[in-house]
Design a protein around this motif. Sequence first.
Motif, PDB file in Angstrom:
ATOM      1  N   ARG A  42     -10.461  31.208 -10.903  1.00 28.70           N
ATOM      2  CA  ARG A  42      -9.501  30.253 -11.435  1.00 28.70           C
ATOM      3  C   ARG A  42     -10.024  28.832 -11.333  1.00 28.70           C
ATOM      4  N   ALA A  43     -10.733  28.516 -10.261  1.00 30.62           N
ATOM      5  CA  ALA A  43     -11.264  27.156 -10.099  1.00 30.62           C
ATOM      6  C   ALA A  43     -12.379  26.886 -11.105  1.00 30.62           C
ATOM      7  N   ASP A  44     -13.159  27.910 -11.428  1.00 30.77           N
ATOM      8  CA  ASP A  44     -14.269  27.730 -12.358  1.00 30.77           C
ATOM      9  C   ASP A  44     -13.823  27.696 -13.812  1.00 30.77           C
ATOM     10  N   THR A  45     -12.741  28.382 -14.139  1.00 32.47           N
ATOM     11  CA  THR A  45     -12.360  28.515 -15.542  1.00 32.47           C
ATOM     12  C   THR A  45     -11.346  27.491 -16.007  1.00 32.47           C
ATOM     13  N   GLN A  46     -10.529  26.991 -15.095  1.00 32.39           N
ATOM     14  CA  GLN A  46      -9.479  26.099 -15.565  1.00 32.39           C
ATOM     15  C   GLN A  46      -8.930  25.234 -14.447  1.00 32.39           C
ATOM     16  N   GLN A  47      -8.375  24.115 -14.853  1.00 34.35           N
ATOM     17  CA  GLN A  47      -7.589  23.304 -13.934  1.00 34.35           C
ATOM     18  C   GLN A  47      -6.163  23.841 -14.046  1.00 34.35           C
ATOM     19  N   PRO A  48      -5.551  24.223 -12.940  1.00 36.53           N
ATOM     20  CA  PRO A  48      -4.230  24.850 -13.038  1.00 36.53           C
ATOM     21  C   PRO A  48      -3.136  23.870 -13.447  1.00 36.53           C
ATOM     22  N   ASN A  49      -2.232  24.359 -14.273  1.00 37.93           N
ATOM     23  CA  ASN A  49      -1.020  23.622 -14.578  1.00 37.93           C
ATOM     24  C   ASN A  49      -0.120  23.829 -13.361  1.00 37.93           C
ATOM     25  N   ARG A  50       0.213  22.766 -12.671  1.00 39.31           N
ATOM     26  CA  ARG A  50       0.941  22.887 -11.398  1.00 39.31           C
ATOM     27  C   ARG A  50       2.259  23.627 -11.529  1.00 39.31           C
ATOM     28  N   LEU A  51       3.013  23.338 -12.559  1.00 43.11           N
ATOM     29  CA  LEU A  51       4.313  24.000 -12.691  1.00 43.11           C
ATOM     30  C   LEU A  51       4.174  25.491 -12.950  1.00 43.11           C
ATOM     31  N   ARG A  52       3.175  25.894 -13.739  1.00 40.50           N
ATOM     32  CA  ARG A  52       2.967  27.326 -13.994  1.00 40.50           C
ATOM     33  C   ARG A  52       2.298  27.999 -12.811  1.00 40.50           C
ATOM     34  N   ALA A  53       1.535  27.258 -12.026  1.00 42.86           N
ATOM     35  CA  ALA A  53       0.812  27.845 -10.913  1.00 42.86           C
ATOM     36  C   ALA A  53       1.718  28.149  -9.714  1.00 42.86           C
ATOM     37  N   ILE A  54       2.807  27.415  -9.574  1.00 39.59           N
ATOM     38  CA  ILE A  54       3.675  27.594  -8.413  1.00 39.59           C
ATOM     39  C   ILE A  54       4.287  28.996  -8.346  1.00 39.59           C
ATOM     40  N   PRO A  55       4.883  29.532  -9.415  1.00 39.11           N
ATOM     41  CA  PRO A  55       5.413  30.898  -9.320  1.00 39.11           C
ATOM     42  C   PRO A  55       4.324  31.937  -9.025  1.00 39.11           C
ATOM     43  N   LYS A  56       3.130  31.735  -9.594  1.00 38.01           N
ATOM     44  CA  LYS A  56       2.031  32.653  -9.300  1.00 38.01           C
ATOM     45  C   LYS A  56       1.641  32.570  -7.830  1.00 38.01           C
ATOM     46  N   MET A  57       1.614  31.367  -7.300  1.00 37.13           N
ATOM     47  CA  MET A  57       1.284  31.164  -5.901  1.00 37.13           C
ATOM     48  C   MET A  57       2.321  31.832  -4.998  1.00 37.13           C
ATOM     49  N   ILE A  58       3.584  31.642  -5.323  1.00 33.36           N
ATOM     50  CA  ILE A  58       4.659  32.259  -4.538  1.00 33.36           C
ATOM     51  C   ILE A  58       4.545  33.780  -4.596  1.00 33.36           C
ATOM     52  N   GLY A  59       4.292  34.318  -5.785  1.00 35.46           N
ATOM     53  CA  GLY A  59       4.133  35.770  -5.924  1.00 35.46           C
ATOM     54  C   GLY A  59       2.954  36.298  -5.134  1.00 35.46           C
ATOM     55  N   HIS A  60       1.847  35.576  -5.177  1.00 37.69           N
ATOM     56  CA  HIS A  60       0.656  36.017  -4.461  1.00 37.69           C
ATOM     57  C   HIS A  60       0.872  35.979  -2.952  1.00 37.69           C
ATOM     58  N   ILE A  61       1.455  34.904  -2.465  1.00 38.72           N
ATOM     59  CA  ILE A  61       1.716  34.791  -1.029  1.00 38.72           C
ATOM     60  C   ILE A  61       2.741  35.842  -0.600  1.00 38.72           C
ATOM     61  N   GLY A  62       3.739  36.083  -1.443  1.00 32.84           N
ATOM     62  CA  GLY A  62       4.715  37.141  -1.146  1.00 32.84           C
ATOM     63  C   GLY A  62       4.062  38.508  -1.071  1.00 32.84           C
ATOM     64  N   ALA A  63       3.125  38.781  -1.976  1.00 35.84           N
ATOM     65  CA  ALA A  63       2.413  40.070  -1.959  1.00 35.84           C
ATOM     66  C   ALA A  63       1.569  40.208  -0.696  1.00 35.84           C
ATOM     67  N   VAL A  64       0.919  39.132  -0.304  1.00 34.90           N
ATOM     68  CA  VAL A  64       0.128  39.157   0.929  1.00 34.90           C
ATOM     69  C   VAL A  64       1.044  39.397   2.123  1.00 34.90           C
ATOM     70  N   ALA A  65       2.175  38.692   2.184  1.00 39.67           N
ATOM     71  CA  ALA A  65       3.115  38.856   3.297  1.00 39.67           C
ATOM     72  C   ALA A  65       3.677  40.280   3.343  1.00 39.67           C
ATOM     73  N   LEU A  66       3.987  40.840   2.179  1.00 42.27           N
ATOM     74  CA  LEU A  66       4.498  42.212   2.125  1.00 42.27           C
ATOM     75  C   LEU A  66       3.437  43.208   2.599  1.00 42.27           C
ATOM     76  N   THR A  67       2.198  42.994   2.194  1.00 42.25           N
ATOM     77  CA  THR A  67       1.108  43.862   2.646  1.00 42.25           C
ATOM     78  C   THR A  67       0.939  43.772   4.153  1.00 42.25           C
ATOM     79  N   LEU A  68       1.001  42.556   4.690  1.00 45.72           N
ATOM     80  CA  LEU A  68       0.878  42.382   6.139  1.00 45.72           C
ATOM     81  C   LEU A  68       2.038  43.053   6.875  1.00 45.72           C
ATOM     82  N   ALA A  69       3.246  42.944   6.333  1.00 44.89           N
ATOM     83  CA  ALA A  69       4.403  43.596   6.949  1.00 44.89           C
ATOM     84  C   ALA A  69       4.235  45.114   6.951  1.00 44.89           C
TER      85      ALA A  69
END
Length: 145
Positions: free
Chosen positions: A31-58
């Motif tokens: 993602r860093a190499d291909t594009q500069q993230p649109n902050r508003l669109r990146a936030i839900p993806k970030m929340i989803g990714h962190i949620g998936a990591v937290a669920l996996t850890l749980a």
Amino acid sequence: MGLSLIVLTIAIHTTAVVLMAFGLDKRVSVRADTQQPNRLRAIPKMIGHIGAVALTLAALHGVEGVLWASAYWGLGALDSLSDASVYALATMTTFEIPGLTLPPRFQMLSALEAMNGVLLFGISTAFLFAVLQAHWQLLSHRHER
């Protein structure tokens, strides 16, 4: 028995965390190499990714709790796998369940599990912090190429 379970659960946990870290590294690098993230669109993806990591850890903590529960039940410390599971998960989080206790000869095993839980949750917390940091670097355009 307790020390063996500590080694086993730490090995399981760190293996899963390392595998997740490799996946995170690839995703952030691409993602860093291909594009500069649109902050508003990146936030839900970030929340989803962190949620998936937290669920996996749980889920990992749950599996590791079942390993401890199997030991309690197999050694005869508790009469049912259900009680052993509740006791093991509570002990891993250092939470006491009133009315559910072990015979005195198994109390050291319980103390070792509580210590193991602190270590496992420490690994999980450190990894979640690293995931948050990686996403923040990407969002704030601070990711070094």
